[in-house]
Design a protein around this motif. Sequence first.
Motif, PDB file in Angstrom:
ATOM      1  N   ILE A 367       0.856  -1.172   0.000  1.00 39.66           N
ATOM      2  CA  ILE A 367       0.000   0.000   0.000  1.00 39.66           C
ATOM      3  C   ILE A 367       0.899   1.231   0.000  1.00 39.66           C
ATOM      4  O   ILE A 367       1.851   1.323   0.788  1.00 39.66           O
ATOM      5  N   LEU A 368       0.601   2.174  -0.890  1.00 38.93           N
ATOM      6  CA  LEU A 368       1.388   3.390  -1.017  1.00 38.93           C
ATOM      7  C   LEU A 368       0.517   4.605  -0.747  1.00 38.93           C
ATOM      8  O   LEU A 368      -0.704   4.559  -0.961  1.00 38.93           O
ATOM      9  N   VAL A 369       1.142   5.693  -0.303  1.00 47.43           N
ATOM     10  CA  VAL A 369       0.409   6.923  -0.029  1.00 47.43           C
ATOM     11  C   VAL A 369       1.146   8.098  -0.661  1.00 47.43           C
ATOM     12  O   VAL A 369       2.379   8.118  -0.737  1.00 47.43           O
ATOM     13  N   ALA A 370       0.362   9.073  -1.140  1.00 47.84           N
ATOM     14  CA  ALA A 370       0.910  10.277  -1.758  1.00 47.84           C
ATOM     15  C   ALA A 370       0.672  11.483  -0.869  1.00 47.84           C
ATOM     16  O   ALA A 370      -0.409  11.661  -0.296  1.00 47.84           O
ATOM     17  N   ASP A 371       1.684  12.326  -0.778  1.00 45.63           N
ATOM     18  CA  ASP A 371       1.656  13.590  -0.057  1.00 45.63           C
ATOM     19  C   ASP A 371       1.186  14.680  -1.015  1.00 45.63           C
ATOM     20  O   ASP A 371       1.825  14.940  -2.034  1.00 45.63           O
ATOM     21  N   ASN A 372       0.081  15.348  -0.692  1.00 45.82           N
ATOM     22  CA  ASN A 372      -0.454  16.377  -1.591  1.00 45.82           C
ATOM     23  C   ASN A 372       0.175  17.746  -1.407  1.00 45.82           C
ATOM     24  O   ASN A 372      -0.231  18.718  -2.067  1.00 45.82           O
ATOM     25  N   ASN A 373       1.143  17.858  -0.492  1.00 45.46           N
ATOM     26  CA  ASN A 373       1.813  19.134  -0.238  1.00 45.46           C
ATOM     27  C   ASN A 373       0.817  20.251   0.100  1.00 45.46           C
ATOM     28  O   ASN A 373       1.123  21.434  -0.077  1.00 45.46           O
ATOM     29  N   PHE A 374      -0.363  19.857   0.557  1.00 46.69           N
ATOM     30  CA  PHE A 374      -1.427  20.798   0.906  1.00 46.69           C
ATOM     31  C   PHE A 374      -1.744  21.745  -0.259  1.00 46.69           C
ATOM     32  O   PHE A 374      -2.049  22.925  -0.067  1.00 46.69           O
ATOM     33  N   ALA A 375      -1.679  21.191  -1.470  1.00 50.89           N
ATOM     34  CA  ALA A 375      -1.957  21.971  -2.675  1.00 50.89           C
ATOM     35  C   ALA A 375      -3.211  21.445  -3.367  1.00 50.89           C
ATOM     36  O   ALA A 375      -3.405  20.228  -3.467  1.00 50.89           O
ATOM     37  N   ARG A 376      -4.046  22.319  -3.855  1.00 49.87           N
ATOM     38  CA  ARG A 376      -5.285  21.924  -4.516  1.00 49.87           C
ATOM     39  C   ARG A 376      -5.048  21.059  -5.743  1.00 49.87           C
ATOM     40  O   ARG A 376      -5.876  20.226  -6.106  1.00 49.87           O
ATOM     41  N   THR A 377      -3.935  21.284  -6.424  1.00 46.43           N
ATOM     42  CA  THR A 377      -3.669  20.576  -7.680  1.00 46.43           C
ATOM     43  C   THR A 377      -2.994  19.231  -7.470  1.00 46.43           C
ATOM     44  O   THR A 377      -2.744  18.526  -8.448  1.00 46.43           O
ATOM     45  N   GLN A 378      -2.675  18.860  -6.206  1.00 38.60           N
ATOM     46  CA  GLN A 378      -1.997  17.596  -5.960  1.00 38.60           C
ATOM     47  C   GLN A 378      -2.908  16.639  -5.198  1.00 38.60           C
ATOM     48  O   GLN A 378      -4.010  16.998  -4.793  1.00 38.60           O
ATOM     49  N   LEU A 379      -2.423  15.389  -5.019  1.00 40.19           N
ATOM     50  CA  LEU A 379      -3.290  14.294  -4.589  1.00 40.19           C
ATOM     51  C   LEU A 379      -2.922  13.745  -3.217  1.00 40.19           C
ATOM     52  O   LEU A 379      -1.752  13.485  -2.931  1.00 40.19           O
ATOM     53  N   THR A 380      -3.953  13.555  -2.374  1.00 37.69           N
ATOM     54  CA  THR A 380      -3.841  12.665  -1.222  1.00 37.69           C
ATOM     55  C   THR A 380      -4.390  11.333  -1.699  1.00 37.69           C
ATOM     56  O   THR A 380      -5.596  11.169  -1.882  1.00 37.69           O
ATOM     57  N   GLN A 381      -3.523  10.374  -1.901  1.00 34.11           N
ATOM     58  CA  GLN A 381      -3.844   9.176  -2.689  1.00 34.11           C
ATOM     59  C   GLN A 381      -3.327   7.921  -2.001  1.00 34.11           C
ATOM     60  O   GLN A 381      -2.201   7.895  -1.511  1.00 34.11           O
ATOM     61  N   PHE A 382      -4.150   6.879  -1.965  1.00 35.07           N
ATOM     62  CA  PHE A 382      -3.739   5.556  -1.513  1.00 35.07           C
ATOM     63  C   PHE A 382      -3.810   4.610  -2.709  1.00 35.07           C
ATOM     64  O   PHE A 382      -4.835   4.560  -3.402  1.00 35.07           O
ATOM     65  N   ILE A 383      -2.756   3.865  -2.945  1.00 35.00           N
ATOM     66  CA  ILE A 383      -2.695   2.908  -4.054  1.00 35.00           C
ATOM     67  C   ILE A 383      -2.385   1.529  -3.492  1.00 35.00           C
ATOM     68  O   ILE A 383      -1.469   1.376  -2.674  1.00 35.00           O
ATOM     69  N   ALA A 384      -3.140   0.520  -3.925  1.00 36.79           N
ATOM     70  CA  ALA A 384      -2.935  -0.857  -3.464  1.00 36.79           C
ATOM     71  C   ALA A 384      -2.424  -1.716  -4.606  1.00 36.79           C
ATOM     72  O   ALA A 384      -2.968  -1.694  -5.713  1.00 36.79           O
ATOM     73  N   LEU A 385      -1.376  -2.510  -4.321  1.00 41.50           N
ATOM     74  CA  LEU A 385      -0.795  -3.445  -5.281  1.00 41.50           C
ATOM     75  C   LEU A 385      -0.745  -4.825  -4.654  1.00 41.50           C
ATOM     76  O   LEU A 385      -0.529  -4.965  -3.445  1.00 41.50           O
ATOM     77  N   GLU A 386      -0.932  -5.871  -5.473  1.00 36.56           N
ATOM     78  CA  GLU A 386      -0.723  -7.245  -5.021  1.00 36.56           C
ATOM     79  C   GLU A 386       0.693  -7.684  -5.331  1.00 36.56           C
ATOM     80  O   GLU A 386       1.252  -7.335  -6.369  1.00 36.56           O
ATOM     81  N   LEU A 387       1.253  -8.468  -4.415  1.00 36.32           N
ATOM     82  CA  LEU A 387       2.581  -9.066  -4.594  1.00 36.32           C
ATOM     83  C   LEU A 387       2.409 -10.564  -4.810  1.00 36.32           C
ATOM     84  O   LEU A 387       1.782 -11.223  -3.988  1.00 36.32           O
ATOM     85  N   ASP A 388       3.006 -11.084  -5.868  1.00 30.58           N
ATOM     86  CA  ASP A 388       2.858 -12.521  -6.136  1.00 30.58           C
ATOM     87  C   ASP A 388       4.116 -13.062  -6.820  1.00 30.58           C
ATOM     88  O   ASP A 388       4.327 -12.809  -7.990  1.00 30.58           O
ATOM     89  N   PRO A 389       4.919 -13.864  -6.135  1.00 33.98           N
ATOM     90  CA  PRO A 389       4.955 -14.070  -4.684  1.00 33.98           C
ATOM     91  C   PRO A 389       6.119 -13.297  -4.103  1.00 33.98           C
ATOM     92  O   PRO A 389       7.139 -13.112  -4.758  1.00 33.98           O
ATOM     93  N   ILE A 390       6.031 -12.875  -2.862  1.00 34.98           N
ATOM     94  CA  ILE A 390       7.100 -12.125  -2.229  1.00 34.98           C
ATOM     95  C   ILE A 390       8.346 -12.975  -2.045  1.00 34.98           C
ATOM     96  O   ILE A 390       9.461 -12.486  -2.072  1.00 34.98           O
ATOM     97  N   SER A 391       8.196 -14.291  -1.886  1.00 34.78           N
ATOM     98  CA  SER A 391       9.343 -15.153  -1.629  1.00 34.78           C
ATOM     99  C   SER A 391      10.350 -15.132  -2.765  1.00 34.78           C
ATOM    100  O   SER A 391      11.540 -15.348  -2.567  1.00 34.78           O
ATOM    101  N   ARG A 392       9.891 -14.860  -3.996  1.00 35.47           N
ATOM    102  CA  ARG A 392      10.831 -14.823  -5.116  1.00 35.47           C
ATOM    103  C   ARG A 392      11.718 -13.579  -5.097  1.00 35.47           C
ATOM    104  O   ARG A 392      12.735 -13.531  -5.776  1.00 35.47           O
ATOM    105  N   LEU A 393      11.292 -12.579  -4.354  1.00 38.03           N
ATOM    106  CA  LEU A 393      12.045 -11.323  -4.325  1.00 38.03           C
ATOM    107  C   LEU A 393      13.247 -11.396  -3.415  1.00 38.03           C
ATOM    108  O   LEU A 393      14.269 -10.766  -3.666  1.00 38.03           O
ATOM    109  N   ILE A 394      13.152 -12.167  -2.341  1.00 41.03           N
ATOM    110  CA  ILE A 394      14.203 -12.190  -1.335  1.00 41.03           C
ATOM    111  C   ILE A 394      15.256 -13.223  -1.708  1.00 41.03           C
ATOM    112  O   ILE A 394      14.962 -14.413  -1.807  1.00 41.03           O
ATOM    113  N   SER A 395      16.484 -12.774  -1.889  1.00 43.53           N
ATOM    114  CA  SER A 395      17.574 -13.680  -2.251  1.00 43.53           C
ATOM    115  C   SER A 395      18.208 -14.246  -1.000  1.00 43.53           C
ATOM    116  O   SER A 395      18.387 -13.538  -0.015  1.00 43.53           O
ATOM    117  N   PRO A 396      18.590 -15.511  -1.018  1.00 47.38           N
ATOM    118  CA  PRO A 396      19.219 -16.112   0.172  1.00 47.38           C
ATOM    119  C   PRO A 396      20.626 -15.559   0.387  1.00 47.38           C
ATOM    120  O   PRO A 396      21.221 -15.020  -0.523  1.00 47.38           O
TER     121      PRO A 396
END
Length: 396
Positions: A367-396
């Motif tokens: 889950i990611l969040v965006a800082d809108n810098n308290f500006a009307r033209t920018q976004l307070t935003q939450f973005i959700a991504l799925e991970l499939d699979p996390i185990s492949r990312l971590i190297s031994p």
Amino acid sequence: MRIAIITALAALHIGSVTSIHAADPHGLALSYIGQQILPNETRFNGTAVGGLSSLDYNPRTGRYLAVSDDRSSKNSARFYELSLDLSKFQRSNMPGMAGVVIHAVTVIQQPSGGPFKKNSVDPEGMRFDAARNKIYWSNEGQRGFFGLQHPTVSEMNPDGSHSRDFAVPSYYSPRGASIGIVPGSKGIYDNLAFESLAISDDRRILYTATENGLIQDSPPANAYTGSRARILAFDIASGRPGAEYIYEVDPVATAPALFGPFATNGLTDFLAIGDRQFITIERSYTPDAVIPGNGTGYTVRLYYADARKATDVSGLESIAGRRIEPVRKTLLLDMTELKNTDGSLLDLGNIEGITFGPDFDGKRTLILVADNNFARTQLTQFIALELDPISRLISP
């Protein structure tokens, strides 16, 4: 020596979900679940909900903590507790509050007690340590109009009261000219210091990182060259600093027009996923950029970063002229490629926070969040991504 980045990505469209598969050896798939963009000028308990610069998930409560980078200007420096129902997120750029519930706001207190004075602090990173029932947070410090202020990493109690400070090495402290480009100046650049925090899997190490390099290490990122940021480790038990690694931030993704406005790229947050391994965010911004389908000017990329073979530069005030093995990076996802249900590209905000979220359809989430810098033209935003699979990312 520049890092070789794997950029061979294949985009697959499964229904209305976009999956981006990184090249071998990790084979990680990141799928876009959806997002929620809060309406402008959202308020809670008399505070302006904005400037959200971090996000951390507590699986015990199913809720998140998000710090606001308000410098005690609009309201006192603070953090929010909120919940996110990912099943109500949408693959659309239309604003809405569906699935987003803000439960509480807590004032961050000075070491002596009471709220911080106006423009005396810049909260940026935050992590909750459930095992110790403590919250760690980073103050970016300042180098500019309001003078020179040391960057800090601190611990507080859940009620916002101060607990202790971690020992930041002296060479991070701003010295010299307030604008930071006069010969002899050292330490952090303004607004390019401690944006991020991460806790190691064994809960023994707290990491922070500068958004760009220290003045004595490298210039800030621009359209032609990157910057040599530092990752700094702390022993949580003692609060003492440990290893430091150089993380090479990419150049600004899109060059500004000739004599155009300010443009930047920086390391804005990261997650620890294994022994000195991380998922990092690099957020690039060019106000006048023409990015097809995305009028915000932001480019956001997620990387796998491995510091296990990186040179430990702890104790070195400057790395200029030294042979350094940097952190190795692999591009996982260029978020400008994500698409909504109607085929439009995802509008990207100023993404500055990342956390693991709850399982969704049996898969791990980011889950990611965006800082809108308290500006009307920018976004307070939450973005959700799925991970499939996390185990492949971590190297031994």
